[in-house]
Design an enzyme around this catalytic site. Structure first.
Site, PDB file in Angstrom:
ATOM      1  N   SER A  68     -18.105 -32.012   9.766  1.00 48.33           N
ATOM      2  CA  SER A  68     -18.261 -33.408   9.341  1.00 48.33           C
ATOM      3  C   SER A  68     -18.918 -34.275  10.399  1.00 48.33           C
ATOM      4  CB  SER A  68     -16.882 -33.994   9.001  1.00 48.33           C
ATOM      5  OG  SER A  68     -16.238 -33.208   8.039  1.00 48.33           O
ATOM      6  N   HIS A 136      -8.209 -30.901  14.033  1.00 50.16           N
ATOM      7  CA  HIS A 136      -8.592 -30.872  12.614  1.00 50.16           C
ATOM      8  C   HIS A 136      -7.357 -31.053  11.717  1.00 50.16           C
ATOM      9  CE1 HIS A 136     -12.711 -29.714  13.352  1.00 50.16           C
ATOM     10  NE2 HIS A 136     -12.435 -28.534  13.805  1.00 50.16           N
TER      11      HIS A 136
END
Ligand code: A3P
Length: 326
Positions: A68, A136
């Site tokens: 991302s 994450h």
């Protein structure tokens, strides 16, 4: 080391062995833990991090679902936060980003907690204060101390269509030993992503956890989109710095410090550095695999219209009701 030692590794292993499992691109497969899928190999580190990390009020945490824009955000936040120590000017040939991959400067905490000798926590005392780390892990599964302390969280997300394509390319570069055999069709890969069965997925719950937190606690969670960062990198870098408590002064702005950082952290600059062409900061991933095209909308080159339609419908059903669109 101020953090206590612990002896729950056996218990963690037993817990993991009792959880649902699925096939994934990673050879160790996926395990479902607290409603999210994790690479089974990384899950012990995630749980140790979750149970034992002690956040400080001054900590800054970069969070994302893989692919991302994590590497980019790490480099921007590092350069801005430590600019008093490390002058980001082009004239400074000693800046750490020129000699270390961003992942070697801003560590994933679940990686630090992984594979520690029984009973020991990783030694985090050598990190400069304020500490800059990454993870994450989804919002609800963050260590309690992160929720309770005043530490800051910067989350980055990206159009899932570009994320799945970026991930597909990334996986192709991972060491063969770490990849699951027979996991070679884009359709199967895409299908699992759409079902939410991929590392740190479902993507919609990952994004929504931080999206809602950023609305409820804007002083705690800054929510960024890769696409916005591309469109206005300087403007967003200023937001990031302000959020971290180190806003750029007028003098710095006049002297072009913001632009220097933007340039140093650009894909074209980082990609060309020797360290990022040849290094290996996280085992099984070559550093060069973090730098590809960095484009918005590259998915059109890899995903059929019907596949795109399916993913767009999922985004429409899960994200749009909360005002999160791409
Ligand atoms: P693409 O595969 O679409 O090119 P992560 O850092 O979360 O692993 O994400 C990797 C993606 O971010 C890749 O996307 C990569 O090219 C892109 N990227 C890496 N560094 C970047 C930078 N400095 N600027 C813009 N994009 C970057």
């Amino acid at each position: 080391n101020s953090e206590p030692s612990y002896d729950d590794q056996q218990e963690i292993e037993e817990l993991i062995s009792s959880l649902p499992k699925r096939k994934g691109w990673h050879s160790s497969g996926l395990t479902l833990y607290q409603n999210f899928w994790y690479s089974s190999k990384f899950l012990p580190g995630v749980i140790s991090f979750q149970r034992h990390f002690l956040a400080r009020d001054s900590d800054v945490l970069i969070v994302s679902k893989p692919k991302s824009g994590t590497t980019w955000l790490k480099s921007l936040a590092f350069s801005a936060l430590y600019r008093a120590q490390f002058n980001p000017s082009e004239a400074n040939a000693n800046h750490p980003l020129l000699y270390s991959n961003p992942h070697a400067l801003v560590h994933f905490l679940e990686q630090k907690y992984r594979g520690q000798p029984a009973g020991q926590v990783p030694d985090l005392t050598g990190f400069a204060n304020p500490r800059l780390f990454a993870t994450h892990v989804p919002y609800d599964s963050l260590p309690e101390s992160i929720h309770r302390s005043h530490c800051k969280v910067i989350y980055i997300c990206r159009n899932p269509l570009d994320v799945v394509v970026s991930l597909w390319h990334f996986v192709a570069q991972v060491d063969a030993g770490d990849r699951a055999g027979g996991w070679s069709s884009m359709e199967e890969f895409f299908d699992n992503f759409c079902q939410g069965i991929d590392g740190y997925g479902p993507f919609w719950d990952h994004m929504l956890g931080y999206w809602k937190a950023s609305q409820e606690r804007p002083e705690k969670v800054l929510f960024l989109k890769y696409e916005d960062l591309k469109e206005d990198t300087a403007g967003n870098l200023k937001r990031i710095s302000e959020f971290m408590g180190v806003p750029f002064s007028e003098e710095e702005e006049r002297n072009g410090v913001v632009e220097e950082i933007v340039k140093m952290c650009s894909l074209s600059s980082l990609k060309e550095l020797e360290v990022n062409k040849t290094g290996r900061s996280i085992s099984s991933f070559e550093d060069k695999s973090y730098f590809r095209k960095g484009e918005v909308g590259d998915w059109v080159n890899y995903i059929s219209p019907s596949m795109a339609e399916r993913l767009k419908n999922i985004m429409e059903e899960t994200l749009s009701p909360f005002g999160l669109t791409f």
